[in-house]
Design a protein around this motif. Structure first.
Motif, PDB file in Angstrom:
ATOM      1  N   GLN A 274     -64.367   2.817  30.756  1.00  0.00           N
ATOM      2  CA  GLN A 274     -63.374   3.304  29.810  1.00  0.00           C
ATOM      3  C   GLN A 274     -63.575   4.786  29.522  1.00  0.00           C
ATOM      4  OE1 GLN A 274     -63.677   0.702  26.423  1.00  0.00           O
ATOM      5  NE2 GLN A 274     -62.678  -0.996  27.454  1.00  0.00           N
ATOM      6  N   VAL A 275     -63.531   5.563  30.559  1.00  0.00           N
ATOM      7  CA  VAL A 275     -63.634   7.003  30.444  1.00  0.00           C
ATOM      8  C   VAL A 275     -62.785   7.617  31.550  1.00  0.00           C
ATOM      9  CG1 VAL A 275     -65.709   7.083  31.867  1.00  0.00           C
ATOM     10  CG2 VAL A 275     -65.196   8.987  30.345  1.00  0.00           C
ATOM     11  N   THR A 276     -62.069   8.678  31.210  1.00  0.00           N
ATOM     12  CA  THR A 276     -61.229   9.362  32.188  1.00  0.00           C
ATOM     13  C   THR A 276     -62.019  10.526  32.775  1.00  0.00           C
ATOM     14  OG1 THR A 276     -59.228   8.753  30.993  1.00  0.00           O
ATOM     15  CG2 THR A 276     -59.062  10.553  32.580  1.00  0.00           C
ATOM     16  N   ALA A 277     -62.375  10.412  34.054  1.00  0.00           N
ATOM     17  CA  ALA A 277     -63.136  11.464  34.733  1.00  0.00           C
ATOM     18  C   ALA A 277     -62.191  12.240  35.625  1.00  0.00           C
ATOM     19  CB  ALA A 277     -64.279  10.859  35.541  1.00  0.00           C
ATOM     20  N   ARG A 278     -62.165  13.562  35.459  1.00  0.00           N
ATOM     21  CA  ARG A 278     -61.266  14.428  36.227  1.00  0.00           C
ATOM     22  C   ARG A 278     -62.102  15.413  37.048  1.00  0.00           C
ATOM     23  NH1 ARG A 278     -58.168  14.938  30.725  1.00  0.00           N
ATOM     24  NH2 ARG A 278     -59.948  16.309  30.337  1.00  0.00           N
ATOM     25  N   PHE A 279     -61.599  15.695  38.246  1.00  0.00           N
ATOM     26  CA  PHE A 279     -62.300  16.594  39.156  1.00  0.00           C
ATOM     27  C   PHE A 279     -61.473  17.854  39.372  1.00  0.00           C
ATOM     28  CE2 PHE A 279     -62.886  18.205  43.520  1.00  0.00           C
ATOM     29  CZ  PHE A 279     -64.217  18.592  43.435  1.00  0.00           C
ATOM     30  N   GLU A 312     -70.326   7.638  24.859  1.00  0.00           N
ATOM     31  CA  GLU A 312     -69.129   7.062  24.241  1.00  0.00           C
ATOM     32  C   GLU A 312     -67.965   8.045  24.331  1.00  0.00           C
ATOM     33  OE1 GLU A 312     -70.063   5.883  20.284  1.00  0.00           O
ATOM     34  OE2 GLU A 312     -71.626   4.453  20.883  1.00  0.00           O
ATOM     35  N   ALA A 313     -67.849   8.690  25.488  1.00  0.00           N
ATOM     36  CA  ALA A 313     -66.827   9.722  25.679  1.00  0.00           C
ATOM     37  C   ALA A 313     -65.521   9.086  26.159  1.00  0.00           C
ATOM     38  CB  ALA A 313     -67.305  10.762  26.681  1.00  0.00           C
ATOM     39  N   ARG A 314     -64.442   9.797  25.886  1.00  0.00           N
ATOM     40  CA  ARG A 314     -63.127   9.379  26.394  1.00  0.00           C
ATOM     41  C   ARG A 314     -62.795  10.109  27.685  1.00  0.00           C
ATOM     42  NH1 ARG A 314     -59.624  10.904  21.335  1.00  0.00           N
ATOM     43  NH2 ARG A 314     -61.110  12.634  21.514  1.00  0.00           N
ATOM     44  N   THR A 315     -63.192  11.365  27.801  1.00  0.00           N
ATOM     45  CA  THR A 315     -62.904  12.140  29.000  1.00  0.00           C
ATOM     46  C   THR A 315     -64.160  12.857  29.470  1.00  0.00           C
ATOM     47  OG1 THR A 315     -62.252  14.092  27.745  1.00  0.00           O
ATOM     48  CG2 THR A 315     -60.508  12.515  28.314  1.00  0.00           C
ATOM     49  N   ALA A 316     -64.188  13.100  30.780  1.00  0.00           N
ATOM     50  CA  ALA A 316     -65.268  13.883  31.388  1.00  0.00           C
ATOM     51  C   ALA A 316     -64.658  14.714  32.502  1.00  0.00           C
ATOM     52  CB  ALA A 316     -66.368  12.978  31.930  1.00  0.00           C
ATOM     53  N   ASP A 317     -64.964  15.999  32.518  1.00  0.00           N
ATOM     54  CA  ASP A 317     -64.442  16.918  33.532  1.00  0.00           C
ATOM     55  C   ASP A 317     -65.583  17.361  34.438  1.00  0.00           C
ATOM     56  OD1 ASP A 317     -61.528  17.474  32.769  1.00  0.00           O
ATOM     57  OD2 ASP A 317     -62.572  17.728  30.863  1.00  0.00           O
ATOM     58  N   LEU A 318     -65.390  17.160  35.730  1.00  0.00           N
ATOM     59  CA  LEU A 318     -66.385  17.556  36.730  1.00  0.00           C
ATOM     60  C   LEU A 318     -65.775  18.678  37.572  1.00  0.00           C
ATOM     61  CD1 LEU A 318     -68.541  15.117  38.863  1.00  0.00           C
ATOM     62  CD2 LEU A 318     -67.732  17.277  39.774  1.00  0.00           C
ATOM     63  N   THR A 319     -66.435  19.824  37.591  1.00  0.00           N
ATOM     64  CA  THR A 319     -65.918  21.000  38.291  1.00  0.00           C
ATOM     65  C   THR A 319     -66.926  21.465  39.335  1.00  0.00           C
ATOM     66  OG1 THR A 319     -64.754  21.686  36.281  1.00  0.00           O
ATOM     67  CG2 THR A 319     -65.003  23.334  38.030  1.00  0.00           C
ATOM     68  N   LEU A 320     -66.427  21.702  40.543  1.00  0.00           N
ATOM     69  CA  LEU A 320     -67.228  22.267  41.620  1.00  0.00           C
ATOM     70  C   LEU A 320     -66.759  23.687  41.856  1.00  0.00           C
ATOM     71  CD1 LEU A 320     -69.254  22.084  44.001  1.00  0.00           C
ATOM     72  CD2 LEU A 320     -67.397  21.112  45.377  1.00  0.00           C
ATOM     73  N   ASP A 333     -68.184  16.572  28.832  1.00  0.00           N
ATOM     74  CA  ASP A 333     -67.568  15.394  28.211  1.00  0.00           C
ATOM     75  C   ASP A 333     -67.340  15.645  26.731  1.00  0.00           C
ATOM     76  OD1 ASP A 333     -69.788  14.390  26.478  1.00  0.00           O
ATOM     77  OD2 ASP A 333     -70.823  14.103  28.396  1.00  0.00           O
ATOM     78  N   ASP A 334     -66.502  14.771  26.108  1.00  0.00           N
ATOM     79  CA  ASP A 334     -66.186  14.890  24.679  1.00  0.00           C
ATOM     80  C   ASP A 334     -66.894  13.795  23.879  1.00  0.00           C
ATOM     81  OD1 ASP A 334     -64.835  12.698  25.593  1.00  0.00           O
ATOM     82  OD2 ASP A 334     -62.887  13.251  24.734  1.00  0.00           O
ATOM     83  N   GLY A 335     -68.080  13.397  24.367  1.00  0.00           N
ATOM     84  CA  GLY A 335     -68.810  12.319  23.703  1.00  0.00           C
ATOM     85  C   GLY A 335     -69.520  12.760  22.446  1.00  0.00           C
ATOM     86  N   ARG A 336     -70.449  11.922  22.015  1.00  0.00           N
ATOM     87  CA  ARG A 336     -71.135  12.163  20.739  1.00  0.00           C
ATOM     88  C   ARG A 336     -72.226  13.220  20.838  1.00  0.00           C
ATOM     89  NH1 ARG A 336     -74.524   6.506  20.063  1.00  0.00           N
ATOM     90  NH2 ARG A 336     -75.800   6.663  21.949  1.00  0.00           N
ATOM     91  N   GLY A 337     -72.588  13.627  22.049  1.00  0.00           N
ATOM     92  CA  GLY A 337     -73.579  14.696  22.215  1.00  0.00           C
ATOM     93  C   GLY A 337     -74.979  14.286  21.797  1.00  0.00           C
ATOM     94  N   PHE A 338     -75.902  15.241  21.882  1.00  0.00           N
ATOM     95  CA  PHE A 338     -77.302  14.993  21.520  1.00  0.00           C
ATOM     96  C   PHE A 338     -77.987  16.332  21.336  1.00  0.00           C
ATOM     97  CE2 PHE A 338     -77.095  15.415  26.063  1.00  0.00           C
ATOM     98  CZ  PHE A 338     -78.212  16.142  26.405  1.00  0.00           C
TER      99      PHE A 338
END
Length: 410
Positions: A274-279, A312-320, A333-338
């Motif tokens: 349940q996470v949208t991963a974009r490249f 617990e992120a909704r989106t994640a962006d992967l860039t090359l 990502d837009d998750g809860r971080g640390f």
């Protein structure tokens, strides 16, 4: 006793016996009045001399050697007093004294023997001239030069032998250290590969099966889809395991580029979780060494797996990004971080080996790993590798990729 020293000892024994026999034989041949006494003295000298090689204490004790040499010398003086031919026995005595006594004591004994030989021979001749001193004196000088030269060569040879033994021991230690280092390096490589492939795959299967369990019995279609995705994940990880055993390239890189493998990774992650991963790809792609492609793919797999499991992120962006002499991979990502400074210690049960494995891969290729995260503010991770993997950055400049990763955050 080496074969050389053993042969030298036997030559010395034969020389003593020959000179004593010569002295006794000439006394008989010349019809000297005391020929019987000369023969007896020569035999006594030979017997006393023969005791030395038989007694082990003479070889191992300076004091015993000195006493034996004194006894031989005393009998020789008697022989010298009876016959002037006994002067020739002084020559082998020089070698014995120099070998068995300390340097100063041996030199003093040689000088005393030479003086006695010259005096005894002059007494038998009834006169003295310089020619009489040349033979015993020259013999003493030759004996000193030969013995001391031999001792110097022996010390040098012994020193070389010890150096060779130390070198051999050092080579053995070095080989053992290299073997241990190789074992540790291979163990570390295996740990990274297992973490980034099998462990992450099993974690993904576990999440999918939990989702299927929650969907039952209300939504059997969704449950079946989750089970099918878990089965496909198991198939993929089985392929990873087989290639991992024979040390082949990851199956995700077979027949495609790094960009294609990363794009497929985003698609697979989005379809299974349940996470949208974009490249996204920027820059002009260039061929990369296999080690770079494998490292970047594994780091991206591990980073997205951490996003799915912990963020617990909704989106994640992967860039090359291809930046001239560097290649960069960013995962945002837009998750809860640390808090990167307060990470828990790695634990076999709870995990926590991901970032350490990433840093090990990046360090092995001379790159940099940058992490920007804060509780509640998502995470930006950037990996920067030099295209020339032999280049090592002793003091890397500020990484611009982390700034672009921060700007790309949702």
């Amino acid at each position: 006793m080496t074969p050389t020293t053993r042969a030298s000892a036997w030559c010395l024994h034969l020389l003593v016996v020959g000179l004593l026999a010569l002295t006794a034989g000439r006394a008989v041949a010349d019809g000297r009045p005391h020929a019987g006494w000369v023969i007896a003295a020569a035999a006594a000298c030979g017997l006393v001399y023969a005791v030395g090689p038989v007694l082990p204490t003479v070889r191992h004790s300076r004091r015993a050697a000195a006493l034996w040499l004194a006894a031989v010398g005393a009998v020789w003086l008697v022989l010298l007093a009876l016959s002037g031919d006994g002067v020739w026995v002084a020559f082998p005595l020089y070698f014995l004294q120099l070998h068995l006594l300390l340097r100063r004591a041996g030199l003093a004994a040689v000088v005393a023997t030479a003086v006695a030989a010259i005096a005894g021979y002059a007494a038998h001749q009834g006169t003295f001239d310089v020619a009489m001193a040349i033979g015993p004196g020259l013999g003493a000088a030759v004996a000193v030069a030969v013995v001391w030269g031999y001792q110097a060569l022996y010390r040098e040879s012994d020193q070389r032998r010890r150096l060779i033994e130390e070198l051999t021991a050092t080579r053995s230690d070095l080989a053992a250290a290299q073997h241990t280092a190789g074992v540790l390096a291979e163990r570390e490589r295996l740990a990274r590969e297992i973490h980034d492939t099998l462990a992450q795959g099993l974690s993904s299967i576990q999440l999918l099966l939990r989702a299927a369990e929650r969907a039952l019995p209300a939504a059997p279609d969704n449950a079946a889809r989750y089970v099918d995705q878990a089965r496909q994940a198991a198939v993929d990880n089985l392929a990873e395991a087989r290639r991992f055993v024979v040390a082949l390239a990851p199956p995700a890189l077979e027949g495609t580029t790094l960009a294609g493998a990363l794009e497929r990774l985003c698609i697979t992650t989005s379809s299974r979780h349940q996470v949208t991963a974009r490249f996204r790809l920027t820059g002009e792609p260039v061929p990369l060494p296999t080690a770079h492609e494998v490292a970047l793919l594994r780091i991206a797999q591990s980073a997205l797996a951490n996003t799915v499991r912990h963020a617990e992120a909704r989106t994640a962006d992967l860039t090359l990004r291809y930046l001239g002499d560097h290649v960069v991979v960013e995962i945002v990502d837009d998750g809860r971080g640390f808090d990167p400074d307060r990470l828990p210690a790695p634990d076999p049960e709870a995990g926590g080996f991901g970032l350490a494995a990433m840093r090990a891969r990046v360090d092995a290729l001379g790159g940099t790993l940058s992490i920007d995260s804060a509780p509640g503010d998502g995470t930006a991770l950037a990996v920067r590798l030099p295209l020339d993997h032999d280049q090592r950055l002793s003091a890397p400049s500020p990484d611009p990729s982390i700034d672009s990763a921060r700007e790309a955050r949702p």
